[in-house]
Design a protein around this motif. Structure first.
Motif, PDB file in Angstrom:
ATOM      1  N   ARG A   3      37.946  37.125 -42.431  1.00 22.86           N
ATOM      2  CA  ARG A   3      36.751  37.974 -42.453  1.00 22.86           C
ATOM      3  C   ARG A   3      36.934  39.173 -43.371  1.00 22.86           C
ATOM      4  O   ARG A   3      36.008  39.577 -44.052  1.00 22.86           O
ATOM      5  CB  ARG A   3      36.384  38.416 -41.043  1.00 22.86           C
ATOM      6  N   LEU A   4      38.130  39.728 -43.381  1.00 21.79           N
ATOM      7  CA  LEU A   4      38.410  40.854 -44.269  1.00 21.79           C
ATOM      8  C   LEU A   4      38.275  40.431 -45.723  1.00 21.79           C
ATOM      9  O   LEU A   4      37.604  41.086 -46.512  1.00 21.79           O
ATOM     10  CB  LEU A   4      39.815  41.406 -44.005  1.00 21.79           C
ATOM     11  N   HIS A   5      38.874  39.299 -46.063  1.00 19.66           N
ATOM     12  CA  HIS A   5      38.785  38.810 -47.441  1.00 19.66           C
ATOM     13  C   HIS A   5      37.365  38.424 -47.815  1.00 19.66           C
ATOM     14  O   HIS A   5      36.919  38.704 -48.918  1.00 19.66           O
ATOM     15  CB  HIS A   5      39.723  37.614 -47.660  1.00 19.66           C
ATOM     16  N   ALA A   6      36.658  37.785 -46.911  1.00 21.19           N
ATOM     17  CA  ALA A   6      35.292  37.355 -47.192  1.00 21.19           C
ATOM     18  C   ALA A   6      34.361  38.553 -47.374  1.00 21.19           C
ATOM     19  O   ALA A   6      33.437  38.494 -48.164  1.00 21.19           O
ATOM     20  CB  ALA A   6      34.776  36.452 -46.077  1.00 21.19           C
ATOM     21  N   GLY A   7      34.620  39.630 -46.657  1.00 23.74           N
ATOM     22  CA  GLY A   7      33.754  40.793 -46.733  1.00 23.74           C
ATOM     23  C   GLY A   7      34.159  41.803 -47.786  1.00 23.74           C
ATOM     24  O   GLY A   7      33.424  42.738 -48.065  1.00 23.74           O
ATOM     25  N   SER A   8      35.324  41.631 -48.415  1.00 22.21           N
ATOM     26  CA  SER A   8      35.808  42.650 -49.337  1.00 22.21           C
ATOM     27  C   SER A   8      34.997  42.688 -50.625  1.00 22.21           C
ATOM     28  O   SER A   8      34.710  43.733 -51.149  1.00 22.21           O
ATOM     29  CB  SER A   8      37.293  42.460 -49.641  1.00 22.21           C
ATOM     30  N   PHE A   9      34.617  41.542 -51.167  1.00 26.41           N
ATOM     31  CA  PHE A   9      33.730  41.506 -52.309  1.00 26.41           C
ATOM     32  C   PHE A   9      33.175  40.096 -52.460  1.00 26.41           C
ATOM     33  O   PHE A   9      33.758  39.131 -51.996  1.00 26.41           O
ATOM     34  CB  PHE A   9      34.412  41.971 -53.599  1.00 26.41           C
ATOM     35  N   VAL A  10      32.029  40.001 -53.107  1.00 24.82           N
ATOM     36  CA  VAL A  10      31.370  38.712 -53.268  1.00 24.82           C
ATOM     37  C   VAL A  10      32.272  37.793 -54.085  1.00 24.82           C
ATOM     38  O   VAL A  10      32.825  38.198 -55.097  1.00 24.82           O
ATOM     39  CB  VAL A  10      30.002  38.893 -53.963  1.00 24.82           C
ATOM     40  N   GLY A  11      32.424  36.591 -53.614  1.00 23.10           N
ATOM     41  CA  GLY A  11      33.250  35.630 -54.323  1.00 23.10           C
ATOM     42  C   GLY A  11      34.724  35.713 -53.979  1.00 23.10           C
ATOM     43  O   GLY A  11      35.544  35.024 -54.568  1.00 23.10           O
ATOM     44  N   ALA A  12      35.083  36.545 -52.996  1.00 24.85           N
ATOM     45  CA  ALA A  12      36.491  36.671 -52.614  1.00 24.85           C
ATOM     46  C   ALA A  12      36.951  35.359 -51.988  1.00 24.85           C
ATOM     47  O   ALA A  12      36.239  34.769 -51.193  1.00 24.85           O
ATOM     48  CB  ALA A  12      36.664  37.805 -51.598  1.00 24.85           C
ATOM     49  N   PRO A  13      38.140  34.904 -52.356  1.00 27.57           N
ATOM     50  CA  PRO A  13      38.631  33.661 -51.747  1.00 27.57           C
ATOM     51  C   PRO A  13      38.978  33.898 -50.275  1.00 27.57           C
ATOM     52  O   PRO A  13      39.534  34.925 -49.930  1.00 27.57           O
ATOM     53  CB  PRO A  13      39.892  33.341 -52.562  1.00 27.57           C
ATOM     54  N   ILE A  14      38.614  32.949 -49.441  1.00 28.30           N
ATOM     55  CA  ILE A  14      38.970  33.054 -48.027  1.00 28.30           C
ATOM     56  C   ILE A  14      40.373  32.508 -47.865  1.00 28.30           C
ATOM     57  O   ILE A  14      40.681  31.418 -48.324  1.00 28.30           O
ATOM     58  CB  ILE A  14      37.978  32.282 -47.145  1.00 28.30           C
ATOM     59  N   MET A  15      41.225  33.271 -47.234  1.00 27.17           N
ATOM     60  CA  MET A  15      42.609  32.867 -47.041  1.00 27.17           C
ATOM     61  C   MET A  15      42.658  31.654 -46.125  1.00 27.17           C
ATOM     62  O   MET A  15      42.180  31.697 -45.011  1.00 27.17           O
ATOM     63  CB  MET A  15      43.386  34.034 -46.418  1.00 27.17           C
ATOM     64  N   ASP A  16      43.219  30.554 -46.633  1.00 27.39           N
ATOM     65  CA  ASP A  16      43.249  29.337 -45.833  1.00 27.39           C
ATOM     66  C   ASP A  16      44.661  29.014 -45.368  1.00 27.39           C
ATOM     67  O   ASP A  16      44.979  27.879 -45.064  1.00 27.39           O
ATOM     68  CB  ASP A  16      42.660  28.161 -46.619  1.00 27.39           C
ATOM     69  N   THR A  17      45.494  30.013 -45.327  1.00 23.51           N
ATOM     70  CA  THR A  17      46.863  29.776 -44.903  1.00 23.51           C
ATOM     71  C   THR A  17      47.382  30.965 -44.110  1.00 23.51           C
ATOM     72  O   THR A  17      46.939  32.089 -44.303  1.00 23.51           O
ATOM     73  CB  THR A  17      47.765  29.486 -46.121  1.00 23.51           C
ATOM     74  N   LEU A  18      48.299  30.699 -43.244  1.00 23.97           N
ATOM     75  CA  LEU A  18      48.961  31.757 -42.489  1.00 23.97           C
ATOM     76  C   LEU A  18      50.133  32.262 -43.312  1.00 23.97           C
ATOM     77  O   LEU A  18      50.751  31.499 -44.060  1.00 23.97           O
ATOM     78  CB  LEU A  18      49.467  31.206 -41.155  1.00 23.97           C
ATOM     79  N   ASN A  19      50.475  33.525 -43.157  1.00 23.93           N
ATOM     80  CA  ASN A  19      51.625  34.019 -43.893  1.00 23.93           C
ATOM     81  C   ASN A  19      52.907  33.736 -43.119  1.00 23.93           C
ATOM     82  O   ASN A  19      52.900  33.439 -41.930  1.00 23.93           O
ATOM     83  CB  ASN A  19      51.464  35.508 -44.258  1.00 23.93           C
ATOM     84  N   GLU A  20      53.997  33.821 -43.827  1.00 28.03           N
ATOM     85  CA  GLU A  20      55.300  33.489 -43.244  1.00 28.03           C
ATOM     86  C   GLU A  20      55.650  34.407 -42.079  1.00 28.03           C
ATOM     87  O   GLU A  20      56.211  33.959 -41.069  1.00 28.03           O
ATOM     88  CB  GLU A  20      56.374  33.562 -44.321  1.00 28.03           C
ATOM     89  N   ALA A  21      55.322  35.683 -42.199  1.00 30.98           N
ATOM     90  CA  ALA A  21      55.654  36.632 -41.126  1.00 30.98           C
ATOM     91  C   ALA A  21      54.957  36.255 -39.817  1.00 30.98           C
ATOM     92  O   ALA A  21      55.552  36.341 -38.744  1.00 30.98           O
ATOM     93  CB  ALA A  21      55.273  38.053 -41.547  1.00 30.98           C
ATOM     94  N   THR A  22      53.701  35.819 -39.892  1.00 29.37           N
ATOM     95  CA  THR A  22      52.969  35.416 -38.691  1.00 29.37           C
ATOM     96  C   THR A  22      53.599  34.176 -38.064  1.00 29.37           C
ATOM     97  O   THR A  22      53.774  34.102 -36.845  1.00 29.37           O
ATOM     98  CB  THR A  22      51.492  35.145 -39.026  1.00 29.37           C
ATOM     99  N   LEU A  23      53.978  33.209 -38.900  1.00 27.77           N
ATOM    100  CA  LEU A  23      54.613  31.994 -38.382  1.00 27.77           C
ATOM    101  C   LEU A  23      55.982  32.287 -37.789  1.00 27.77           C
ATOM    102  O   LEU A  23      56.359  31.728 -36.757  1.00 27.77           O
ATOM    103  CB  LEU A  23      54.711  30.940 -39.484  1.00 27.77           C
ATOM    104  N   ARG A  24      56.739  33.187 -38.416  1.00 31.45           N
ATOM    105  CA  ARG A  24      58.045  33.570 -37.867  1.00 31.45           C
ATOM    106  C   ARG A  24      57.874  34.282 -36.520  1.00 31.45           C
ATOM    107  O   ARG A  24      58.642  34.056 -35.589  1.00 31.45           O
ATOM    108  CB  ARG A  24      58.809  34.456 -38.844  1.00 31.45           C
ATOM    109  N   ALA A  25      56.866  35.137 -36.417  1.00 31.28           N
ATOM    110  CA  ALA A  25      56.613  35.840 -35.153  1.00 31.28           C
ATOM    111  C   ALA A  25      56.246  34.845 -34.062  1.00 31.28           C
ATOM    112  O   ALA A  25      56.704  34.972 -32.918  1.00 31.28           O
ATOM    113  CB  ALA A  25      55.511  36.875 -35.338  1.00 31.28           C
TER     114      ALA A  25
END
Length: 183
Positions: A92-114
């Motif tokens: 939602r942050l990426h989608a709302g930051s500016f028109v045409g922003a790519p939506i993140m379709d992956t989790l980051n490594e830190a989240t998976l490690r946590a």
């Protein structure tokens, strides 16, 4: 009254749009679910069985998300709920930051490690992780025999296995966590 002399009765909410409401009293309710009793809210929330849906429900109505957490509903207490919330908030942050922003379709490594470091985490949820984040998720395999039989969790980037995250000896239950690229 109209030109013909008949009087038209209008409901106060129907007389103008919600945006035109002049005071708090003549504005229609904005949270129709808020009108329902908490017991019914819990019954609805008990039926939400996907972590992504739990996160979306909680963001749409934070009050109800808190009710689910405080009531101890299993899906809302699971560590994967936190992963789903993080993913949805980032999207939602990426989608709302500016028109045409790519939506993140992956989790980051830190989240998976946590997630892997949480003692409540389970490999049973790896298919869900792969569905919501196919580019970066977790994999597990069981190796060895007897006392050395172990379950290994690794980061996975696409189809490639990455760093070791944890090893659990199945007989003793001992868990080892790894750091760094090589694990």
């Amino acid at each position: 009254p109209t030109d013909s002399g008949t009087k038209i009765h209008t409901h106060p909410y129907m007389s103008r749009s919600p945006r035109a409401a002049r005071t708090e009293e003549d504005a229609p309710p904005t949270d129709w679910l808020g009108e329902l009793p908490p017991e019914l809210h819990l019954r609805i929330l008990e039926g939400v069985d996907d972590f992504s849906d739990c996160a979306a429900f909680s963001l749409a109505s934070p009050r109800l998300g808190l009710l689910a957490l405080r009531s101890g509903l299993a899906r809302f207490k699971d560590p994967l709920f936190a992963v789903a919330m993080r993913l949805l908030l980032i999207e939602r942050l990426h989608a709302g930051s500016f028109v045409g922003a790519p939506i993140m379709d992956t989790l980051n490594e830190a989240t998976l490690r946590a997630y892997a470091a949480d003692r409540r985490a389970t490999a049973d949820h790896f298919p869900w992780l792969a569905r919501v984040s196919p580019a970066r998720c977790l994999s597990s395999e069981v190796t060895g025999a007897g006392a050395s039989r172990a379950e290994h969790w690794r980061l996975r980037r696409g189809e490639e296995n990455g760093a070791n995250l944890r090893r659990r000896l199945l007989q003793s239950g001992t868990v080892q966590h790894y750091e760094g690229e090589q694990g």
